[in-house]
Design an enzyme around this catalytic site. Structure first.
Site, short mmCIF file in Angstrom:
data_model
loop_
_atom_site.label_atom_id
_atom_site.label_comp_id
_atom_site.label_asym_id
_atom_site.label_seq_id
_atom_site.Cartn_x
_atom_site.Cartn_y
_atom_site.Cartn_z
N LYS A 210 0.61 13.10 3.02
CA LYS A 210 1.94 13.31 2.50
C LYS A 210 2.47 14.49 2.33
CE LYS A 210 2.77 8.60 1.47
NZ LYS A 210 3.81 7.75 2.26
N PHE B 290 -2.91 -0.13 -0.61
CA PHE B 290 -2.54 0.19 0.61
C PHE B 290 -3.20 1.73 1.07
CE2 PHE B 290 0.21 2.29 3.56
CZ PHE B 290 0.57 1.20 4.25
N ASP C 118 -8.53 7.36 -2.54
CA ASP C 118 -7.40 7.52 -1.82
C ASP C 118 -6.08 8.26 -2.50
OD1 ASP C 118 -4.90 7.33 -0.35
OD2 ASP C 118 -5.51 5.42 0.63
#
Ligand code: PLP
Length: 406
Positions: free
Chosen positions: A259, A145, A230
């Site tokens: 985040k 993702f 990532d």
């Protein structure tokens, strides 16, 4: 406010959403109004233990006083000037992030998807510059993702995120985590980068074996392409090291963060080293809000808090304690729990039957927030400030719920 009035206010909030906000989220019927540390309170005054922290966003906990002060002071001083000018915070934040990750230069943006877009653009331009006009393909992994923009849903090798939005962006090739032969096959002279999450968070905390990350690094070196990691979900100390990839000893060429980088103020960062760090020149890439004052002030406060409160070591220590508790559940209920897994405070419980939604709801009734990934995986991404007694409470609640499952 009386409880009836509070319930009405909650209902009014939900009605306003239904009438005016697009329906692209499956929201739970709760309205949060306040947070502190690992605790949240809803509009009706009910307290929750937050074992999800946004989705890995409130790493230093909710409303940390030092972060709140940094944001408030910055807001009262200066909110924005364009990236056409210097600001006194961005350079210092870049310096500290580069030092923590082994990178050399930073680009700031506003989200994880944007950080990955920047990584993709760097890789493509770098490929053309250093390896020839055809070198533009990026290899990513099934189950990954990387975000919701067109390029990042294409990088996200999962048809469920892509199907309604085809045609996708050309130039992405998919491989399977752990399958070196397939990866070898996927990489060609057209490959400019391999991009991977060291732990696939959205797929339910699927941990990439450290030796596979090492093998990717070796293959990238052999063919001369970039390795992009990532760390949007797994970075910022959550796994007990600043980057999850640091557990494998691998040094990528590009790292993406977002985040919890600024504790909830929107921010993403794409960090790079070597030639990759020098690829973008004026006119190539930009973001109006990227690296703006409040986000930088918040991110610098986050780094200070992490250091002063020893949050990375804490994530490792409390994470081991949590995992031991989750594993004890797997031992007690082998017919119900298929696996407990995790690194630091990135953990999951995988069930034998499709009961993750039911367990998530039962925990919420008990005042604990976690998240169900698909129908068999329960994901836990608590703030790094939780302690052992918080873990005990969650494990005890899970034990109670497992005992009552049909
Ligand atoms: N990359 C990873 C590994 C993620 O987990 C996410 C979000 O869940 C993203 C990228 C996208 O981040 P954002 O939602 O901030 O665009």
């Amino acid at each position: 406010m009386g409880s009836e009035a509070a319930e009405t206010a909650t209902q009014q909030t939900m009605d306003l959403y239904d009438a005016h906000v697009m329906g692209n989220y499956r929201r739970l019927p709760v309205v949060f109004v306040r947070g502190e540390g690992a605790r949240l309170w809803d509009a009706e005054g009910r307290e929750y233990l937050d074992f999800l922290s946004g989705i890995a966003v409130a790493g230093v906990g909710h409303a940390h006083p030092r972060v709140a002060r940094a944001i408030a002071e910055q807001a009262a001083t200066l909110l924005h000037v364009s990236n056409l000018y210097y600001n006194p915070l961005q350079g210092e934040l870049a310096r500290r992030l580069n030092a923590l990750t082994g990178m050399e230069k930073a680009f700031f943006c506003n989200s994880g998807a944007e950080a990955n877009e920047c990584a993709i653009k760097i890789a493509r331009k770098w490929g053309k510059q250093h390896r020839g006009p055809e070198c533009h393909e990026i290899v990513t992994f099934h189950g990954s993702f990387h975000g919701r923009t067109m390029a990042t849903i294409t990088a996200t090798a999962q048809p469920k995120y892509q199907a309604p939005f085809t045609p996708l962006v050309p130039g992405f090739v998919y491989a399977t985590v752990g399958d070196l032969a397939e990866l070898d096959e996927a990489i060609s002279e057209r490959t400019c980068a391999v991009m991977i999450e060291p732990i696939q968070g959205e797929s339910g905390v699927q941990i990439v074996p450290p030796e596979f990350l090492g093998a990717i690094r070796a293959l990238c070196d052999e063919v001369g392409c970039l390795m992009i990691v990532d760390e949007v979900q797994s970075g910022m100390g959550r796994t007990g090291k600043f980057l999850a990839s640091q557990h494998s000893g691998v040094l990528p060429d590009i790292v993406t963060l977002a985040k919890s980088i600024a504790a909830g103020v929107p921010m993403g960062a794409c960090l790079a080293r070597g030639d990759a760090a020098a690829t973008l020149v004026p006119g190539d890439h930009a973001s109006t809000f990227g690296g703006q004052y409040i986000a930088c002030a918040s991110a610098l406060a986050v780094l200070d808090v992490m250091e002063d409160e020893g949050l990375m070591d804490r994530a490792a220590r409390v994470g081991s304690y949590l995992l031991a508790g989750l594993r004890s559940l797997a031992d007690e209920w082998p017919e119900r729990v298929a696996e407990a897994r995790g690194v630091g405070l990135m953990a999951a419980l995988q069930f034998v039957a499709p009961c993750a939604g039911e367990v998530r709801a039962a925990l919420m009734e008990r005042g604990i927030l976690v998240n169900a990934v698909g129908d068999r995986i329960l994901r836990m991404l608590p703030p790094l400030v939780i302690d052992e007694s918080d873990c005990d409470r969650v494990v005890a609640a899970l034990r109670e719920v497992l005992a009552t499952l049909a």
